[in-house]
Structure formats: structure tokens, C-alpha cells
Scaffold this motif. Structure first.
Motif, short mmCIF file in Angstrom:
data_model
loop_
_atom_site.label_atom_id
_atom_site.label_comp_id
_atom_site.label_asym_id
_atom_site.label_seq_id
_atom_site.Cartn_x
_atom_site.Cartn_y
_atom_site.Cartn_z
N ALA A 1 0.83 -1.20 0.00
CA ALA A 1 0.00 0.00 0.00
C ALA A 1 0.87 1.26 0.00
CB ALA A 1 -0.92 -0.01 1.22
N THR A 2 1.97 1.22 0.78
CA THR A 2 2.87 2.36 0.84
C THR A 2 3.53 2.62 -0.50
OG1 THR A 2 3.28 1.98 3.19
CG2 THR A 2 4.90 3.30 1.99
N LEU A 3 4.06 1.55 -1.13
CA LEU A 3 4.73 1.73 -2.42
C LEU A 3 3.75 2.11 -3.51
CD1 LEU A 3 7.62 -0.85 -2.79
CD2 LEU A 3 7.67 1.52 -2.10
N THR A 4 2.50 1.71 -3.37
CA THR A 4 1.48 2.14 -4.33
C THR A 4 1.21 3.63 -4.19
OG1 THR A 4 0.47 -0.07 -4.38
CG2 THR A 4 -0.90 1.78 -5.10
N ARG A 5 1.11 4.09 -2.95
CA ARG A 5 0.92 5.54 -2.73
C ARG A 5 2.10 6.33 -3.27
NH1 ARG A 5 -1.22 3.58 2.26
NH2 ARG A 5 0.82 3.83 3.29
N ARG A 6 3.30 5.75 -3.18
CA ARG A 6 4.52 6.42 -3.65
C ARG A 6 4.70 6.32 -5.15
NH1 ARG A 6 8.98 6.58 0.35
NH2 ARG A 6 10.37 5.86 -1.32
N GLY A 7 3.86 5.51 -5.82
CA GLY A 7 3.95 5.37 -7.26
C GLY A 7 4.95 4.35 -7.74
N GLY A 8 5.49 3.54 -6.83
CA GLY A 8 6.48 2.54 -7.23
C GLY A 8 5.89 1.31 -7.89
N VAL A 9 4.70 0.89 -7.42
CA VAL A 9 3.99 -0.25 -7.98
C VAL A 9 2.51 0.08 -8.01
CG1 VAL A 9 5.67 -1.95 -7.15
CG2 VAL A 9 3.66 -1.40 -5.74
N ARG A 10 1.76 -0.74 -8.71
CA ARG A 10 0.29 -0.68 -8.66
C ARG A 10 -0.15 -1.97 -7.98
NH1 ARG A 10 -1.83 -1.14 -13.55
NH2 ARG A 10 0.13 -1.87 -14.44
N GLY A 11 -0.28 -1.89 -6.65
CA GLY A 11 -0.40 -3.09 -5.84
C GLY A 11 -1.83 -3.52 -5.54
N LEU A 12 -1.99 -4.81 -5.35
CA LEU A 12 -3.26 -5.39 -4.98
C LEU A 12 -3.00 -6.64 -4.15
CD1 LEU A 12 -6.25 -4.78 -5.37
CD2 LEU A 12 -6.22 -6.23 -7.41
N SER A 13 -3.34 -6.59 -2.87
CA SER A 13 -3.19 -7.74 -1.98
C SER A 13 -4.52 -8.47 -1.91
CB SER A 13 -2.78 -7.27 -0.58
OG SER A 13 -1.52 -6.63 -0.61
N LEU A 14 -4.50 -9.73 -2.33
CA LEU A 14 -5.71 -10.55 -2.35
C LEU A 14 -5.66 -11.53 -1.18
CD1 LEU A 14 -5.88 -11.39 -6.17
CD2 LEU A 14 -6.80 -9.41 -4.95
N ARG A 15 -6.65 -11.46 -0.30
CA ARG A 15 -6.66 -12.29 0.91
C ARG A 15 -7.32 -13.64 0.60
NH1 ARG A 15 -8.49 -7.10 4.55
NH2 ARG A 15 -6.39 -6.29 4.94
N LEU A 16 -6.47 -14.66 0.48
CA LEU A 16 -6.95 -15.99 0.07
C LEU A 16 -7.61 -16.71 1.24
CD1 LEU A 16 -4.95 -15.28 -2.24
CD2 LEU A 16 -4.23 -17.67 -2.21
N PRO A 17 -8.75 -17.37 0.98
CA PRO A 17 -9.35 -18.28 1.96
C PRO A 17 -8.73 -19.67 1.81
CG PRO A 17 -10.75 -18.14 0.04
CD PRO A 17 -9.55 -17.26 -0.24
N GLY A 18 -9.40 -20.70 2.31
CA GLY A 18 -8.93 -22.06 2.10
C GLY A 18 -9.05 -22.45 0.64
N ILE A 19 -7.96 -23.00 0.07
CA ILE A 19 -7.95 -23.40 -1.34
C ILE A 19 -7.86 -24.93 -1.39
CG2 ILE A 19 -6.83 -23.11 -3.57
CD1 ILE A 19 -7.93 -20.51 -2.29
N ILE A 20 -8.79 -25.55 -2.09
CA ILE A 20 -8.87 -27.03 -2.12
C ILE A 20 -8.97 -27.52 -3.56
CG2 ILE A 20 -9.88 -27.27 0.18
CD1 ILE A 20 -12.62 -27.31 -1.11
N ALA A 21 -8.54 -28.79 -3.76
CA ALA A 21 -7.96 -29.73 -2.80
C ALA A 21 -6.49 -29.89 -3.14
CB ALA A 21 -8.67 -31.07 -2.89
N ARG A 22 -5.64 -29.54 -2.18
CA ARG A 22 -4.20 -29.58 -2.37
C ARG A 22 -3.70 -31.02 -2.39
NH1 ARG A 22 -1.82 -24.55 -1.58
NH2 ARG A 22 -3.27 -22.95 -0.86
N PRO A 23 -2.48 -31.25 -2.91
CA PRO A 23 -1.93 -32.61 -2.94
C PRO A 23 -1.81 -33.20 -1.55
CG PRO A 23 -0.67 -31.16 -4.37
CD PRO A 23 -1.61 -30.29 -3.59
N LEU A 24 -1.87 -34.51 -1.48
CA LEU A 24 -1.75 -35.23 -0.21
C LEU A 24 -0.27 -35.36 0.11
CD1 LEU A 24 -3.44 -36.63 1.97
CD2 LEU A 24 -3.17 -38.76 0.71
#
Length: 307
Positions: A152-175
Motif C-alpha cells: 500500500a505504501t509503495l502504491t501511494r509512492r507510485g512505485g507499484v500498482r499493488g493489490l493484496s488478495l486475501r486468500l481463503p482455504g484453497i482445495i484440494a491440495r496434494p496429499l
């Protein structure tokens, strides 16, 4: 051509491999990970093996401007608690170094960061939405929150165009050992498909936010290709809120297994972290066209297709 390239870290992982395959041939891709790159020799994909906390690797990956970075590499919850020093290097120092190096070219690349619902900690409030404050309890969640703020800070500074995506549980992962305390959610699919018994560390009435890998990949691609920058740099992803007994019943139905193979022995800590997730609303992500699997049946079918 260099400025069109997309860097995907953690490309050899469960989500990373599917994401590389989804994007292969659409634009030049650099796929990097410590392992798991063997099957990614695809059109337009350059695979680079290495440790993401290796500054020489970071320098090589960012030697020329990048159009975008999708940062998936991480040390997950249980593993982060077991090895705090490693987790701090991979989850905090490495992404900061990578982001800073990419931003130094001055072209403000799109940055998609795989954050986590772990930023909310536990116990969760009665309802979670886009205004719910973060209060992580695990190192993993705290690390994710730290990088969200740096982005968020670097986006405000113009260094990147950031997006943090908050992942829930992702299924079904390998055993396989994953370092994730939520691994039981994926192990359920493997057990019922194989007609093996499984004891779940939550109660039948436990509720979890879940996405299939394919639905998450679709969301990641959509976020990458957004025509304009959203107002926020942090997004809670749409996910289905599923009761554990309903998940067991649907997996059993689609695999032809006996649902009685799944029994329950609730662990209070795991129930609090992964089995007490309240109603979730995600208006900001919804407005951008990001979507979950739609139905429990579709979620389970997509997860089973990954086994």
C-alpha cells in the motif's frame, strides 16, 4: 518485450502451476520457485529455479522492467510457527526486496500479492467485510499484514500498482506435507476418494471459507487484467462459506464414498482458526467481477478434478 513480462513466484506450487498453465501463451512469463518447475516447459514460459530470499536471484529476475508480478511464494502457517527465522526471510524480507527491486525501474508494475485471511486472526467477529480490521495472531498472518502495508505504501509512492488478495482455504491440495494447519480440508477429498477413514479436527457444524484452485486462478487472472486500478490495495476474495458436515456429504456423494468414513474430533485451536468463519461479504471484489465457485457442488467437482 521485456516490459511485457510477468514474474510469478511460487510457480511450482499448487496454485502457481495452475496459474502458469492458465497464462502460458498469452504473454511472456518468468516462473520461479525452489522446486516444482519440471512440468512448466510451456510456450512463452521461462523457468528459473532458486530461493526467493537469494538476493542474486532477485537481482536477476528484476534486471529488466516487468509488466507485473504475482507473488505466491510463502512459508505457510504451521511451518512459519515452527521456523520463525525462515518465515521472516521468505515472508517479509524476500518480498520487500523483490518489490523494491522491481519498483526501481520506475514503470510502476502491477503487483498481485497472495495475502491470506490469516490477517484477521481469531476469534473472528460475527461478520467479516471489507472494513473488518486486521488483528493477526499467527506469524504467518502478521507477515501477510506487513507486506500488505508495504505494498500500500509503495502504491501511494507510485512505485507499484499493488493489490493484496486475501486468500481463503484453497482445495484440494496434494496429499503431502504442506505446513498448513488447514490441510485437513484437502485431505478429506483424498480420503473419501480412496475410501479411507479420516478424523477431522473440527466439529460437524464448523464453517469455513473455501475456493477451488480453478476459481482462485480465474480471480488472479482477472485481477492481473483489470482495466484500471481499484480504489483499495487490499481485497477480501469472494468464497463460499461451507459447513463441514455439508462438505463431507457432498464429497461423499460425488465420490460414491460412505460419509461415515469421516469422523470428528474437534481441536479447539483448529476449530477457532479454521472452523468458526462467519458470514463474509466482499463488495469491493464483487464490483471488480471476481467470483467464487457458485455452489458447493461446483466447488467439490472442481476440487476433485485436481486430485
Amino acid at each position: 518485450m521485456a516490459a511485457e513480462r510477468i514474474l510469478i513466484t511460487g510457480a511450482g506450487g499448487f496454485v502457481g502451476q495452475a496459474l502458469v498453465r492458465a497464462l502460458a501463451g498469452t504473454r511472456p512469463i518468468i516462473a520461479t520457485d525452489r522446486a516444482g518447475l519440471e512440468g512448466l516447459a510451456l510456450p512463452g514460459v521461462t523457468c528459473v529455479s532458486g530461493e526467493i530470499d537469494d538476493l542474486a536471484l532477485v537481482a536477476a529476475l528484476t534486471a529488466e522492467p516487468l509488466a507485473a508480478i504475482i507473488h505466491l511464494a510463502t512459508i505457510p502457517g504451521g511451518a512459519a510457527e515452527a521456523d520463525p527465522a525462515l518465515a521472516a526471510r521468505i515472508n517479509v524480507a524476500a518480498p520487500m526486496a523483490l518489490i523494491d527491486a522491481a519498483a526501481a525501474h520506475g514503470n510502476a508494475p502491477r503487483l498481485i500479492f497472495a495475502s491470506s485471511i490469516a490477517v484477521f486472526g481469531d476469534p473472528l467477529p460475527p461478520h467479516v467485510d471489507d472494513e473488518t480490521p486486521v488483528r493477526p495472531m499467527l506469524r504467518y498472518g502478521a507477515h501477510k499484514a506487513m507486506i500488505e502495508e508495504w505494498i500500500a505504501t509503495l502504491t501511494r509512492r507510485g512505485g507499484v500498482r499493488g493489490l493484496s488478495l486475501r486468500l481463503p482455504g484453497i482445495i484440494a491440495r496434494p496429499l503431502a506435507p504442506s505446513g498448513m494447519k488447514s490441510a485437513f480440508l484437502s485431505n478429506l477429498f483424498h480420503a473419501l476418494k480412496a475410501r479411507d477413514p479420516i478424523t477431522l479436527p473440527v466439529s460437524p457444524d464448523a464453517t469455513c471459507w473455501l475456493l477451488s484452485r480453478q476459481a482462485l486462478v480465474t480471480q488472479l487472472v482477472a485481477a492481473l487484467d483489470l482495466p484500471s486500478d481499484p480504489e483499495t490495495t487490499r481485497l477480501n476474495l469472494p468464497a463460499l462459506r461451507i459447513r463441514m458436515s455439508d462438505l463431507v456429504a457432498e464429497v461423499a456423494r460425488q465420490t460414491g464414498a460412505d460419509p461415515a468414513l469421516a469422523t470428528y474430533a474437534p481441536d479447539p485451536a483448529i476449530e477457532a482458526a479454521f472452523g468458526a468463519q462467519p458470514p463474509l461479504s466482499t463488495p469491493a471484489a464483487d464490483a471488480l467481477g471476481l467470483a467464487h465457485d457458485g455452489t458447493l457442488a461446483a466447488l467439490v467437482a472442481s476440487a476433485l478434478a485436481d486430485l
